[in-house]
Every structure is written in structure tokens, then in C-alpha cells.
Design a protein around this motif. Structure first.
Motif, PDB file in Angstrom:
ATOM      1  N   ARG A 216      43.124  44.496  38.346  1.00 56.22           N
ATOM      2  CA  ARG A 216      42.104  44.293  39.243  1.00 56.22           C
ATOM      3  C   ARG A 216      40.611  44.592  38.404  1.00 56.22           C
ATOM      4  O   ARG A 216      40.697  45.638  37.932  1.00 56.22           O
ATOM      5  CB  ARG A 216      42.388  45.265  40.269  1.00 56.22           C
TER       6      ARG A 216
ATOM      7  N   LEU B 211      30.720  34.462  37.919  1.00 52.28           N
ATOM      8  CA  LEU B 211      31.592  34.008  38.904  1.00 52.28           C
ATOM      9  C   LEU B 211      31.543  32.467  38.630  1.00 52.28           C
ATOM     10  O   LEU B 211      32.754  31.741  38.797  1.00 52.28           O
ATOM     11  CB  LEU B 211      31.054  33.892  40.290  1.00 52.28           C
TER      12      LEU B 211
ATOM     13  N   GLY C 156      34.308  31.739  35.681  1.00 49.40           N
ATOM     14  CA  GLY C 156      35.573  31.861  36.150  1.00 49.40           C
ATOM     15  C   GLY C 156      36.789  32.604  35.246  1.00 49.40           C
ATOM     16  O   GLY C 156      37.586  32.806  35.662  1.00 49.40           O
TER      17      GLY C 156
ATOM     18  N   LEU D 199      36.929  35.780  34.519  1.00 47.21           N
ATOM     19  CA  LEU D 199      37.182  36.928  35.144  1.00 47.21           C
ATOM     20  C   LEU D 199      38.236  37.073  35.885  1.00 47.21           C
ATOM     21  O   LEU D 199      39.327  37.761  35.991  1.00 47.21           O
ATOM     22  CB  LEU D 199      36.065  37.830  35.775  1.00 47.21           C
ATOM     23  N   ALA D 200      38.368  35.977  37.074  1.00 52.10           N
ATOM     24  CA  ALA D 200      39.145  35.644  37.961  1.00 52.10           C
ATOM     25  C   ALA D 200      40.568  35.107  37.515  1.00 52.10           C
ATOM     26  O   ALA D 200      41.630  35.337  37.700  1.00 52.10           O
ATOM     27  CB  ALA D 200      38.760  34.660  38.880  1.00 52.10           C
ATOM     28  N   ALA D 201      40.463  34.580  36.072  1.00 52.48           N
ATOM     29  CA  ALA D 201      41.451  34.138  35.237  1.00 52.48           C
ATOM     30  C   ALA D 201      42.268  35.136  34.656  1.00 52.48           C
ATOM     31  O   ALA D 201      43.404  34.920  34.269  1.00 52.48           O
ATOM     32  CB  ALA D 201      41.353  33.029  34.290  1.00 52.48           C
ATOM     33  N   ARG D 202      41.781  36.310  34.728  1.00 53.50           N
ATOM     34  CA  ARG D 202      42.203  37.632  34.047  1.00 53.50           C
ATOM     35  C   ARG D 202      42.839  38.601  34.685  1.00 53.50           C
ATOM     36  O   ARG D 202      43.605  39.499  34.500  1.00 53.50           O
ATOM     37  CB  ARG D 202      41.281  38.211  32.860  1.00 53.50           C
TER      38      ARG D 202
ATOM     39  N   GLU E 247      42.911  40.082  39.254  1.00 56.61           N
ATOM     40  CA  GLU E 247      42.386  39.834  40.662  1.00 56.61           C
ATOM     41  C   GLU E 247      41.038  40.242  40.773  1.00 56.61           C
ATOM     42  O   GLU E 247      40.581  41.630  40.419  1.00 56.61           O
ATOM     43  CB  GLU E 247      43.546  41.031  41.729  1.00 56.61           C
ATOM     44  N   LEU E 248      40.018  39.433  41.032  1.00 54.46           N
ATOM     45  CA  LEU E 248      38.677  39.650  40.925  1.00 54.46           C
ATOM     46  C   LEU E 248      38.176  40.072  42.172  1.00 54.46           C
ATOM     47  O   LEU E 248      38.256  39.322  43.118  1.00 54.46           O
ATOM     48  CB  LEU E 248      37.979  38.456  40.461  1.00 54.46           C
TER      49      LEU E 248
ATOM     50  N   ALA F 175      34.583  40.774  43.865  1.00 54.97           N
ATOM     51  CA  ALA F 175      33.119  40.572  43.736  1.00 54.97           C
ATOM     52  C   ALA F 175      32.275  41.617  44.565  1.00 54.97           C
ATOM     53  O   ALA F 175      32.551  41.516  46.045  1.00 54.97           O
ATOM     54  CB  ALA F 175      32.416  39.152  43.699  1.00 54.97           C
TER      55      ALA F 175
END
Length: 311
Positions: free
Chosen positions: A2, A17, A20, A22-25, A27-28, A30
Motif C-alpha cells: 500500500r 497520478l 500511473g 505508483l498505482a501499478a506497483r 494499492e495507491l 492519494a
């Protein structure tokens, strides 16, 4: 995994954002100061001006990685609001670090060339003596020290002359003024490397990947402060000239204004700027096996992004 992104509506946070990665690595989650996100939808509330409010957020989200893209960045106003700047840039960062140390999380944090006095004439090494000239630099140095003293695993990335296709920055100011005026008077005795937010984001993700793949001994070698800036060097006048040249060629400016070089004394500001803001980035490239190209490459990419966004 997370990941908590703080400052999601800021210049750097918006690029995180958009990109993208962070979201690919993982659960992001923000977060912004008021919980609203410019990209739409709700986010978490993270107001670094009230550091005491942060542990409740951290306890609820329980991030494995905290990316702190939030900061007080009003350099001149900080001269009158040093207490506020220090809460956001210093005390709040210490709170993040202490929570991370207690919960085994990694903090990725951003600092600035303003921690140096700008009086030397070669790029600053990571371990060069600090000596901020003003309140903003002092507040950012306080954050570096608080994060270090917290005992948390952390990567502190000093950067400089940051700009993007969005937000308030030198590039967008020059484009606006260039469309309004026939002449731009720009300081030519301050030296640095303009660094676009996409480069910062891509380099940060490469560093995060390197960290995640590292064993305990490797992580000890990676942890700490690094200089994340584009390569090469110019002045604000040189940067403005390159902006005008490219913007005119690409049709972002109908005509090219004259760019006149002036001294810092001709453009006084409440906060004294470092005359020399070049940071040695060789150590970053070596540690994270990520190339940091010349600043002109980032400018070309950002100009193309501006064209795409206006069409």
C-alpha cells in the motif's frame, strides 16, 4: 503493498497520478490538503500544516510506502511565514518518519537546492556542508534532519528548478509573459539545472524498484539523501531563452519576445536565491542505475505535453 501519496494536487503529485506508476506497483491512496483530488474523486485529507493530525491518517491507511510530494513552496512568503513553513516542511516530515520507523514503512521525501548557500562554483555533492540563506531553505533542511533522526527507512531526493506542463512554475510564467510582452528581463547570474516533474517521477519509481529488490545490506547503502536533478547547467536567462525558442518553433508563442539578461540585483526578492544551485547527480545515477539526461531533453518532452494538452 500500500502506497500513500501526499500532496496529490501539487505539481509533483499530479505528475505521479498522471504517470500511473505508483498505482501499478501497489494499492495507491492519494491525499490532498482538503481530500478533494484534481483528477476527480475523493482522496484522503492530509494537512501537513497540522502535523498532529497525521498519525490518525497513517494508522487508518497503514502504508508500506509514504511518498511525500507535499510541501510549503512559497519561497518569498516563507520569510514572513517561517513558522508555518517549518511545520509543513519540517515538523510534519518528522511525524511521517517516526510513524514509518515504528511500522517498518519507507518514506520517499523531496528536498531542495535551497539547503545550500549557493556560494561554491562546482556542483554540490550530497555530503557538502549545508547553509540555507532563507526561511524556506531552513524549513526544508529541518525536514531532512527530522526524517534522518526518526530512524525510518527513507530516500530523500533533493531537486531544483522544478517545472511541469501544469501548475505554477517558471516555464508557464515565461509562456504567459511571452505572449503578453515584447521583452522579457530574466536573471542571468543564478545557475542550475531545470528539472521536469516527469523525470523526478520516473527516477523515483526506479529508485523504489531498486529498494524493493534490495536486501537489508543493500538498503542500508541506498537509504539517505540523493540528488535527483537533470544533468547539464544553465541560468534562468538561458532557460527562458530555450523556452521562447522552442515555444515559437512549436507555435505555442505567435512571436518570440526578446529575452534580456539582467543581474539578480535588478530583480530583488524578499528571499535571497542561491547563485549556484547545481547538484551533483552522479551518485544517484550510480546507486539506482537510472540515467538523468540533460535538462533540454525534459524541456522538449514538456513542450510536447503542452501541445497535446492544448489540442
Amino acid at each position: 503493498m500500500r502506497i500513500l501519496l501526499l500532496g496529490a494536487n501539487g505539481q509533483l503529485g499530479r505528475t505521479f497520478l498522471d504517470q500511473g506508476g505508483l498505482a501499478a506497483r501497489g494499492e495507491l491512496v492519494a491525499a490532498s490538503r482538503d481530500g478533494a483530488l484534481m483528477h476527480g474523486g475523493p482522496g484522503e485529507i492530509a494537512d501537513l500544516s497540522t502535523p498532529e493530525s497525521l498519525p490518525a491518517l497513517l494508522d487508518r491507511v497503514r502504508p508500506d510506502v509514504i511518498v511525500n510530494a507535499a510541501a510549503y513552496t512559497a519561497v518569498d512568503r516563507a520569510e514572513q511565514e517561517e513558522a508555518l513553513a517549518t511545520r509543513v516542511n519540517g515538523e510534519a516530515v518528522g511525524v511521517l518518519g517516526r510513524w514509518a520507523a515504528a511500522h517498518g514503512a519507507l518514506v520517499i521525501h523531496y528536498s531542495t537546492d535551497y539547503v545550500f548557500d549557493g556560494r561554491q562554483s562546482q556542483p554540490y555533492a550530497v555530503d557538502a556542508p549545508t547553509g540555507p540563506l532563507g526561511a524556506y531553505g531552513r524549513s526544508k533542511l529541518a525536514g531532512e534532519q527530522a526524517l534522518h533522526d526518526s530512524g525510518a527507512d527513507h530516500l530523500t531526493f533533493r531537486t531544483a528548478w522544478v517545472y511541469a506542463a501544469h501548475g505554477h512554475n517558471f516555464l508557464r510564467t515565461m509562456l504567459r509573459l511571452g505572449a503578453e510582452r515584447g521583452e522579457l528581463r530574466v536573471v542571468a547570474d543564478q545557475h542550475g539545472a531545470p528539472t521536469d516533474t516527469m523525470l523526478i517521477v520516473e527516477a523515483s519509481l526506479a529508485a523504489l524498484d531498486r529498494w524493493l529488490q534490495a536486501d537489508a545490506a543493500q538498503r542500508r547503502a541506498l537509504a539517505g539523501t540523493h540528488h535527483l536533478v537533470a544533468s547539464g547547467a544553465t541560468t534562468w536567462h538561458g532557460f527562458a531563452s530555450a523556452i521562447v525558442e522552442q515555444a515559437t518553433a512549436l507555435g505555442l508563442l505567435a512571436r518570440a519576445p526578446r529575452v534580456v539578461a539582467i543581474g539578480s540585483a535588478e530583480f530583488p526578492t524578499p528571499a535571497v536565491r542561491p547563485a549556484w544551485s547545481l547538484l551533483d547527480n552522479a551518485e544517484f545515477q550510480r546507486h539506482f542505475a537510472f540515467p538523468l539526461p540533460d535538462w533540454r531533453q525534459g524541456l522538449r518532452k514538456t513542450m510536447q505535453e503542452l501541445i497535446t494538452s492544448t489540442n
